[in-house]
Design a protein around this motif. Sequence first.
Motif, mmCIF file in Angstrom:
data_model
loop_
_atom_site.group_PDB
_atom_site.id
_atom_site.type_symbol
_atom_site.label_atom_id
_atom_site.label_comp_id
_atom_site.label_asym_id
_atom_site.label_seq_id
_atom_site.Cartn_x
_atom_site.Cartn_y
_atom_site.Cartn_z
ATOM 1 N N ARG A 28 5.909 -0.491 -8.543
ATOM 2 C CA ARG A 28 4.793 -1.139 -7.850
ATOM 3 C C ARG A 28 4.831 -0.849 -6.360
ATOM 4 O O ARG A 28 5.887 -0.783 -5.749
ATOM 5 C CB ARG A 28 4.866 -2.648 -8.095
ATOM 6 N N GLN A 29 3.645 -0.672 -5.795
ATOM 7 C CA GLN A 29 3.475 -0.519 -4.355
ATOM 8 C C GLN A 29 2.532 -1.625 -3.878
ATOM 9 O O GLN A 29 1.335 -1.581 -4.159
ATOM 10 C CB GLN A 29 2.903 0.857 -4.015
ATOM 11 N N GLY A 30 3.065 -2.633 -3.205
ATOM 12 C CA GLY A 30 2.251 -3.769 -2.820
ATOM 13 C C GLY A 30 1.899 -4.613 -4.032
ATOM 14 O O GLY A 30 2.630 -4.657 -5.024
ATOM 15 N N GLN A 31 0.742 -5.271 -3.990
ATOM 16 C CA GLN A 31 0.348 -6.178 -5.063
ATOM 17 C C GLN A 31 -0.550 -5.525 -6.112
ATOM 18 O O GLN A 31 -0.650 -6.012 -7.229
ATOM 19 C CB GLN A 31 -0.385 -7.386 -4.465
ATOM 20 N N GLN A 32 -1.248 -4.428 -5.766
ATOM 21 C CA GLN A 32 -2.249 -3.905 -6.698
ATOM 22 C C GLN A 32 -2.193 -2.392 -6.884
ATOM 23 O O GLN A 32 -3.130 -1.818 -7.440
ATOM 24 C CB GLN A 32 -3.660 -4.291 -6.213
ATOM 25 N N SER A 33 -1.121 -1.746 -6.465
ATOM 26 C CA SER A 33 -1.025 -0.298 -6.607
ATOM 27 C C SER A 33 0.320 0.090 -7.199
ATOM 28 O O SER A 33 1.259 -0.705 -7.214
ATOM 29 C CB SER A 33 -1.224 0.400 -5.257
#
Length: 245
Positions: A28-33
């Motif tokens: 995961r990268q951040g909350q949505q990517s």
Amino acid sequence: IKIRLNGLSQWVGIKNAPNNQSLAVDGRQGQQSGLAGFLYNDKNGNTYQKGAKLSFAHHLILDYKNSQYLSFGMSFVLNDFYIDISEFDSGYDAIVTDNRQLKNYNVDLGFLYRYKSMFFSANVSNLLKKNVDNFIIKEPDLLRNFSAYTGYRFKNYSRDLEIEPSIFYQFFENDKRSSTDINLKARFLDFDNYFWAGISYRFLNDQMLKPLNIGPMAGFKKNNLYFAYSYQVTTNSIIGYNSGT
């Protein structure tokens, strides 16, 4: 971050049959990517392919209460193709007098929609035409194929059981052939861990009642360890020469 190693031995019992190994890492990268990397090594007779794929995905929350999500993804692909002529004999193409190597770049696109226990995805792979070596006149340069995948997860909370039927469809633009996989999977839950078993029925769409193979499979997740195994039993005419994949 997930790390998964995969090995595939096709047509067991046939000399120089296809073999493939791959390594996938995603997180995961951040909350949505999310970002992912994929490495693979493939051998088929005297031909070798090695490559890498870098993927990016972005996820949209349409309705958190009803678990409704929409995701988009894109992958950039590098493929290195190599022919080893050291074991060639007189039966091979006389034009091929040296080892050949060719690099290709390509792009994959896809999206995934989820609503409660239902999911549907559509994808296009090898969006671009590939470079071909002119010593093979009939080699296709269009590898683009389209796929769709859908299924539904039935849950029985009192028995900690999930049943998931799914269908995978794939269409190849160059020669217009297509195939379908019909799958059924059962998952037995134990808090965050689980055991699952399933079966897959694969066929060409103009030969629905003549399956290419039938593949039982099973796996488990224990804490951060995931393991699965599948054996596809060949059911067409090649069964006389191998014991499956």
